[in-house]
Scaffold this motif. Sequence first.
Motif, PDB file in Angstrom:
ATOM      1  N   VAL A 112     -16.006  -8.316 -11.873  1.00 20.98           N
ATOM      2  CA  VAL A 112     -14.646  -7.826 -11.673  1.00 20.98           C
ATOM      3  C   VAL A 112     -14.721  -6.579 -10.804  1.00 20.98           C
ATOM      4  N   PHE A 113     -13.945  -6.549  -9.729  1.00 22.97           N
ATOM      5  CA  PHE A 113     -13.957  -5.413  -8.814  1.00 22.97           C
ATOM      6  C   PHE A 113     -12.529  -5.006  -8.520  1.00 22.97           C
ATOM      7  N   ALA A 114     -12.290  -3.700  -8.415  1.00 27.67           N
ATOM      8  CA  ALA A 114     -10.959  -3.189  -8.072  1.00 27.67           C
ATOM      9  C   ALA A 114     -11.110  -1.951  -7.197  1.00 27.67           C
ATOM     10  N   GLU A 115     -10.173  -1.777  -6.282  1.00 26.03           N
ATOM     11  CA  GLU A 115     -10.158  -0.584  -5.428  1.00 26.03           C
ATOM     12  C   GLU A 115      -8.720  -0.126  -5.237  1.00 26.03           C
ATOM     13  N   GLN A 116      -8.495   1.183  -5.458  1.00 26.19           N
ATOM     14  CA  GLN A 116      -7.166   1.755  -5.324  1.00 26.19           C
ATOM     15  C   GLN A 116      -7.103   2.606  -4.051  1.00 26.19           C
ATOM     16  N   TYR A 117      -5.967   2.536  -3.358  1.00 28.56           N
ATOM     17  CA  TYR A 117      -5.771   3.243  -2.105  1.00 28.56           C
ATOM     18  C   TYR A 117      -4.745   4.350  -2.311  1.00 28.56           C
ATOM     19  N   LEU A 118      -5.192   5.590  -2.173  1.00 35.43           N
ATOM     20  CA  LEU A 118      -4.340   6.757  -2.403  1.00 35.43           C
ATOM     21  C   LEU A 118      -4.382   7.640  -1.163  1.00 35.43           C
ATOM     22  N   GLY A 119      -3.693   7.206  -0.127  1.00 39.96           N
ATOM     23  CA  GLY A 119      -3.728   7.936   1.131  1.00 39.96           C
ATOM     24  C   GLY A 119      -5.119   7.864   1.754  1.00 39.96           C
ATOM     25  N   LYS A 120      -5.743   9.023   1.975  1.00 45.93           N
ATOM     26  CA  LYS A 120      -7.086   9.070   2.553  1.00 45.93           C
ATOM     27  C   LYS A 120      -8.179   8.887   1.495  1.00 45.93           C
ATOM     28  N   PHE A 121      -7.773   8.791   0.254  1.00 44.66           N
ATOM     29  CA  PHE A 121      -8.741   8.696  -0.843  1.00 44.66           C
ATOM     30  C   PHE A 121      -8.728   7.297  -1.431  1.00 44.66           C
ATOM     31  N   ARG A 122      -9.918   6.718  -1.671  1.00 49.75           N
ATOM     32  CA  ARG A 122     -10.050   5.404  -2.287  1.00 49.75           C
ATOM     33  C   ARG A 122     -10.978   5.500  -3.495  1.00 49.75           C
ATOM     34  N   ILE A 123     -10.605   4.822  -4.548  1.00 53.34           N
ATOM     35  CA  ILE A 123     -11.429   4.760  -5.762  1.00 53.34           C
ATOM     36  C   ILE A 123     -11.743   3.298  -6.048  1.00 53.34           C
ATOM     37  N   ASN A 124     -12.997   3.006  -6.369  1.00 56.52           N
ATOM     38  CA  ASN A 124     -13.356   1.623  -6.698  1.00 56.52           C
ATOM     39  C   ASN A 124     -14.164   1.562  -7.988  1.00 56.52           C
ATOM     40  N   GLU A 125     -13.957   0.474  -8.703  1.00 52.88           N
ATOM     41  CA  GLU A 125     -14.664   0.237  -9.962  1.00 52.88           C
ATOM     42  C   GLU A 125     -15.123  -1.222  -9.990  1.00 52.88           C
ATOM     43  N   SER A 126     -16.227  -1.477 -10.663  1.00 50.49           N
ATOM     44  CA  SER A 126     -16.675  -2.861 -10.832  1.00 50.49           C
ATOM     45  C   SER A 126     -17.507  -2.977 -12.107  1.00 50.49           C
ATOM     46  N   VAL A 127     -17.450  -4.156 -12.689  1.00 47.68           N
ATOM     47  CA  VAL A 127     -18.278  -4.508 -13.843  1.00 47.68           C
ATOM     48  C   VAL A 127     -18.786  -5.920 -13.626  1.00 47.68           C
ATOM     49  N   SER A 128     -20.066  -6.126 -13.809  1.00 48.05           N
ATOM     50  CA  SER A 128     -20.627  -7.474 -13.678  1.00 48.05           C
ATOM     51  C   SER A 128     -21.550  -7.756 -14.845  1.00 48.05           C
ATOM     52  N   TYR A 129     -21.617  -9.034 -15.201  1.00 48.51           N
ATOM     53  CA  TYR A 129     -22.495  -9.488 -16.280  1.00 48.51           C
ATOM     54  C   TYR A 129     -23.201 -10.751 -15.823  1.00 48.51           C
ATOM     55  N   VAL A 130     -24.509 -10.851 -16.091  1.00 52.01           N
ATOM     56  CA  VAL A 130     -25.257 -12.051 -15.758  1.00 52.01           C
ATOM     57  C   VAL A 130     -26.219 -12.385 -16.891  1.00 52.01           C
ATOM     58  N   ASN A 131     -26.224 -13.646 -17.282  1.00 44.86           N
ATOM     59  CA  ASN A 131     -27.191 -14.164 -18.247  1.00 44.86           C
ATOM     60  C   ASN A 131     -28.250 -14.904 -17.446  1.00 44.86           C
ATOM     61  N   THR A 185     -20.064   0.153 -11.952  1.00 42.08           N
ATOM     62  CA  THR A 185     -20.048   1.146 -10.883  1.00 42.08           C
ATOM     63  C   THR A 185     -18.708   1.867 -10.852  1.00 42.08           C
ATOM     64  N   LEU A 186     -18.746   3.108 -10.388  1.00 43.92           N
ATOM     65  CA  LEU A 186     -17.554   3.904 -10.145  1.00 43.92           C
ATOM     66  C   LEU A 186     -17.785   4.671  -8.852  1.00 43.92           C
ATOM     67  N   GLY A 187     -16.880   4.531  -7.898  1.00 43.60           N
ATOM     68  CA  GLY A 187     -17.093   5.184  -6.611  1.00 43.60           C
ATOM     69  C   GLY A 187     -15.820   5.757  -6.037  1.00 43.60           C
ATOM     70  N   GLY A 188     -15.997   6.686  -5.119  1.00 43.06           N
ATOM     71  CA  GLY A 188     -14.868   7.291  -4.430  1.00 43.06           C
ATOM     72  C   GLY A 188     -15.199   7.534  -2.967  1.00 43.06           C
ATOM     73  N   VAL A 189     -14.204   7.357  -2.101  1.00 44.14           N
ATOM     74  CA  VAL A 189     -14.367   7.580  -0.661  1.00 44.14           C
ATOM     75  C   VAL A 189     -13.190   8.404  -0.169  1.00 44.14           C
ATOM     76  N   TYR A 190     -13.507   9.470   0.621  1.00 42.96           N
ATOM     77  CA  TYR A 190     -12.447  10.280   1.220  1.00 42.96           C
ATOM     78  C   TYR A 190     -12.637  10.255   2.730  1.00 42.96           C
ATOM     79  N   ASP A 191     -11.600   9.789   3.447  1.00 46.86           N
ATOM     80  CA  ASP A 191     -11.640   9.718   4.904  1.00 46.86           C
ATOM     81  C   ASP A 191     -11.217  11.063   5.486  1.00 46.86           C
ATOM     82  N   ILE A 192     -12.199  11.808   5.988  1.00 43.60           N
ATOM     83  CA  ILE A 192     -11.895  13.108   6.588  1.00 43.60           C
ATOM     84  C   ILE A 192     -11.147  12.918   7.899  1.00 43.60           C
TER      85      ILE A 192
END
Length: 231
Positions: free
Chosen positions: A162-181, A203-210
Amino acid sequence: DMEKDTHSVFIQNKHSFTDKLDGILGYRYEHADYDIYRTDGTNSVNNKSKKNNNAYEAGLNFKYSDTGNVYAKYEKGYRSPSPTEMVDKSPLTGYSLNNIKPETYDTYEIGLKDMIGNSFVSLTGFYTKTKDEIFIHWGAGGHGRNWTYRNVQETERKGFEVFAEQYLGKFRINESVSYVNAKVTKGNEKGKKIPYVPSTKATLGGVYDITDGIAVKADLNYYSSAKDQSG
């Protein structure tokens, strides 16, 4: 002095059945030339060999809205061994060639992608069956002293991401969770976990576009524990 030269060709076709339904077919051929020379001063290995492999893919993609789509994909692929994986080392006889074979696998994948508000979301489920997966077994004395590469008859991996990314102007936040057997399904090690494969990753990540060409990012990754080696 070990070399692997790979020559490959592929063809892919995308066909639109309707405005909302697309299909993809693909084929790839690989020819690999190996030139291996390895010595410990008293024992040496000198060998030239060739390996050929084929891969195929097929998929369907359905666009159910302007922002969302669901897809299904099948891939029959391979992983040819590296030159290092074609040489074993024994404390008694030194380096020697093995009979390692390329891995071959069948992967089935389904997924969904869409925009929900200002967030991009994707959900993927997969199942992979691999034949002749390449494992390494470290011998007594620690890593780097002696080892054996071998093919395991059959393994399988099944899971989701499962992956998600939010767009907040110049700032982006993304999260993901994965499971494998991931486990061995045939052979002497049937039922054992595949080495070096954590079952859970988050994972938890953030990106800021300068500016348009410059960005800063930060990531936090979590991996669950994994088995060190099989056997």
